[in-house]
Design a protein around this motif. Structure first.
Motif, PDB file in Angstrom:
ATOM      1  N   TYR A  38       0.860  -1.185   0.000  1.00 45.12           N
ATOM      2  CA  TYR A  38       0.000   0.000   0.000  1.00 45.12           C
ATOM      3  C   TYR A  38       0.897   1.237   0.000  1.00 45.12           C
ATOM      4  CZ  TYR A  38      -4.161   2.747   1.078  1.00 45.12           C
ATOM      5  OH  TYR A  38      -5.201   3.634   1.019  1.00 45.12           O
ATOM      6  N   PRO A  39       1.208   1.776  -1.184  1.00 44.54           N
ATOM      7  CA  PRO A  39       2.162   2.883  -1.284  1.00 44.54           C
ATOM      8  C   PRO A  39       1.787   4.140  -0.507  1.00 44.54           C
ATOM      9  CG  PRO A  39       1.759   1.931  -3.433  1.00 44.54           C
ATOM     10  CD  PRO A  39       0.779   1.308  -2.483  1.00 44.54           C
ATOM     11  N   ALA A  40       0.540   4.332  -0.180  1.00 37.78           N
ATOM     12  CA  ALA A  40       0.123   5.539   0.529  1.00 37.78           C
ATOM     13  C   ALA A  40       0.392   5.460   2.024  1.00 37.78           C
ATOM     14  CB  ALA A  40      -1.355   5.793   0.293  1.00 37.78           C
ATOM     15  N   ILE A  41       0.981   4.372   2.501  1.00 32.93           N
ATOM     16  CA  ILE A  41       1.186   4.202   3.936  1.00 32.93           C
ATOM     17  C   ILE A  41       2.132   5.268   4.497  1.00 32.93           C
ATOM     18  CG2 ILE A  41       3.049   2.499   3.708  1.00 32.93           C
ATOM     19  CD1 ILE A  41       0.322   2.389   6.367  1.00 32.93           C
ATOM     20  N   TYR A  42       3.187   5.588   3.790  1.00 33.43           N
ATOM     21  CA  TYR A  42       4.155   6.540   4.328  1.00 33.43           C
ATOM     22  C   TYR A  42       3.648   7.984   4.320  1.00 33.43           C
ATOM     23  CZ  TYR A  42       7.276   2.599   4.569  1.00 33.43           C
ATOM     24  OH  TYR A  42       7.819   1.399   4.878  1.00 33.43           O
ATOM     25  N   PRO A  43       3.029   8.473   3.238  1.00 38.66           N
ATOM     26  CA  PRO A  43       2.445   9.820   3.335  1.00 38.66           C
ATOM     27  C   PRO A  43       1.350   9.897   4.391  1.00 38.66           C
ATOM     28  CG  PRO A  43       2.529   9.133   1.047  1.00 38.66           C
ATOM     29  CD  PRO A  43       2.951   7.964   1.862  1.00 38.66           C
ATOM     30  N   MET A  44       0.608   8.815   4.564  1.00 35.42           N
ATOM     31  CA  MET A  44      -0.453   8.792   5.569  1.00 35.42           C
ATOM     32  C   MET A  44       0.133   8.862   6.979  1.00 35.42           C
ATOM     33  SD  MET A  44      -3.523   6.011   5.890  1.00 35.42           S
ATOM     34  CE  MET A  44      -3.914   6.163   4.168  1.00 35.42           C
ATOM     35  N   LEU A  45       1.210   8.114   7.207  1.00 38.61           N
ATOM     36  CA  LEU A  45       1.863   8.162   8.515  1.00 38.61           C
ATOM     37  C   LEU A  45       2.473   9.535   8.781  1.00 38.61           C
ATOM     38  CD1 LEU A  45       3.581   4.666   8.734  1.00 38.61           C
ATOM     39  CD2 LEU A  45       1.577   5.473   9.992  1.00 38.61           C
ATOM     40  N   LEU A  46       3.049  10.140   7.738  1.00 32.75           N
ATOM     41  CA  LEU A  46       3.581  11.500   7.896  1.00 32.75           C
ATOM     42  C   LEU A  46       2.463  12.478   8.255  1.00 32.75           C
ATOM     43  CD1 LEU A  46       6.121  11.857   4.960  1.00 32.75           C
ATOM     44  CD2 LEU A  46       6.612  12.011   7.397  1.00 32.75           C
ATOM     45  N   LEU A  47       1.335  12.355   7.591  1.00 36.90           N
ATOM     46  CA  LEU A  47       0.199  13.241   7.867  1.00 36.90           C
ATOM     47  C   LEU A  47      -0.274  13.077   9.303  1.00 36.90           C
ATOM     48  CD1 LEU A  47      -2.070  15.197   7.031  1.00 36.90           C
ATOM     49  CD2 LEU A  47      -3.343  13.189   6.228  1.00 36.90           C
ATOM     50  N   PHE A  48      -0.518  11.838   9.735  1.00 33.67           N
ATOM     51  CA  PHE A  48      -1.005  11.621  11.100  1.00 33.67           C
ATOM     52  C   PHE A  48       0.040  12.005  12.142  1.00 33.67           C
ATOM     53  CE2 PHE A  48      -3.990   8.265   9.232  1.00 33.67           C
ATOM     54  CZ  PHE A  48      -5.000   9.197   9.097  1.00 33.67           C
ATOM     55  N   GLY A  49       1.309  11.753  11.833  1.00 34.52           N
ATOM     56  CA  GLY A  49       2.380  12.164  12.755  1.00 34.52           C
ATOM     57  C   GLY A  49       2.446  13.671  12.894  1.00 34.52           C
ATOM     58  N   PHE A  50       2.348  14.361  11.761  1.00 37.12           N
ATOM     59  CA  PHE A  50       2.370  15.822  11.820  1.00 37.12           C
ATOM     60  C   PHE A  50       1.156  16.372  12.556  1.00 37.12           C
ATOM     61  CE2 PHE A  50       1.263  20.004  10.160  1.00 37.12           C
ATOM     62  CZ  PHE A  50       2.409  20.698  10.527  1.00 37.12           C
ATOM     63  N   LEU A  51      -0.019  15.797  12.313  1.00 41.36           N
ATOM     64  CA  LEU A  51      -1.217  16.272  13.008  1.00 41.36           C
ATOM     65  C   LEU A  51      -1.091  16.053  14.516  1.00 41.36           C
ATOM     66  CD1 LEU A  51      -4.032  15.094  10.589  1.00 41.36           C
ATOM     67  CD2 LEU A  51      -3.231  17.421  10.969  1.00 41.36           C
ATOM     68  N   GLY A  52      -0.488  14.942  14.920  1.00 45.73           N
ATOM     69  CA  GLY A  52      -0.260  14.697  16.342  1.00 45.73           C
ATOM     70  C   GLY A  52       0.730  15.686  16.937  1.00 45.73           C
ATOM     71  N   LEU A  53       1.835  15.934  16.220  1.00 49.36           N
ATOM     72  CA  LEU A  53       2.820  16.909  16.705  1.00 49.36           C
ATOM     73  C   LEU A  53       2.244  18.317  16.736  1.00 49.36           C
ATOM     74  CD1 LEU A  53       6.184  15.879  15.035  1.00 49.36           C
ATOM     75  CD2 LEU A  53       5.652  15.941  17.464  1.00 49.36           C
ATOM     76  N   ASN A  54       1.387  18.617  15.776  1.00 51.33           N
ATOM     77  CA  ASN A  54       0.797  19.949  15.714  1.00 51.33           C
ATOM     78  C   ASN A  54      -0.129  20.208  16.902  1.00 51.33           C
ATOM     79  OD1 ASN A  54       0.498  22.457  14.480  1.00 51.33           O
ATOM     80  ND2 ASN A  54      -1.318  21.805  13.382  1.00 51.33           N
ATOM     81  N   LYS A  55      -0.674  19.150  17.485  1.00 52.10           N
ATOM     82  CA  LYS A  55      -1.488  19.318  18.697  1.00 52.10           C
ATOM     83  C   LYS A  55      -0.624  19.699  19.894  1.00 52.10           C
ATOM     84  CE  LYS A  55      -5.679  18.282  17.411  1.00 52.10           C
ATOM     85  NZ  LYS A  55      -6.773  19.207  17.535  1.00 52.10           N
ATOM     86  N   ILE A  56       0.620  19.204  19.897  1.00 52.77           N
ATOM     87  CA  ILE A  56       1.522  19.471  21.027  1.00 52.77           C
ATOM     88  C   ILE A  56       2.285  20.773  20.816  1.00 52.77           C
ATOM     89  CG2 ILE A  56       3.506  18.582  22.311  1.00 52.77           C
ATOM     90  CD1 ILE A  56       2.559  15.753  21.438  1.00 52.77           C
ATOM     91  N   TYR A  57       2.881  20.919  19.645  1.00 48.93           N
ATOM     92  CA  TYR A  57       3.649  22.118  19.292  1.00 48.93           C
ATOM     93  C   TYR A  57       2.956  22.822  18.147  1.00 48.93           C
ATOM     94  CZ  TYR A  57       7.233  19.302  21.585  1.00 48.93           C
ATOM     95  OH  TYR A  57       7.921  18.516  22.467  1.00 48.93           O
TER      96      TYR A  57
END
Length: 86
Positions: A38-57
């Protein structure tokens, strides 16, 4: 693994088919196999990771980064979905 209801009912893959197996490959440490499944796994993980970090910082250009990651994730999903039928 949960079955794909779209595939069971209509007989065709949905845009999310392969995501569960790809996550399983990631957990096992098989990064190339995860991408091939599933090639979209890495952009999806980057998106969710960034959204999580954006909640903190808070980031200066968080809206632009979020939109860019969302567009790239959707682009990967749609490209993968179209290429499945070729």
């Amino acid at each position: 693994m949960l079955p794909c209801f779209t595939k069971q009912l209509l007989g065709v893959d949905c845009p999310g088919c392969g995501l569960q197996r790809s996550l399983l490959f990631l957990i096992k440490g098989e990064f190339i196999s995860a991408f091939l499944m599933y090639p979209a796994i890495y952009p999806m993980l980057l998106l969710f990771g960034f959204l999580g970090l954006n909640k903190i910082y808070s980031f200066k250009h968080s809206n632009t980064i979020t939109i860019t990651l969302m567009v790239s994730t959707v682009g990967f999903i749609l490209t993968n979905y179209i290429l499945k039928f070729i």
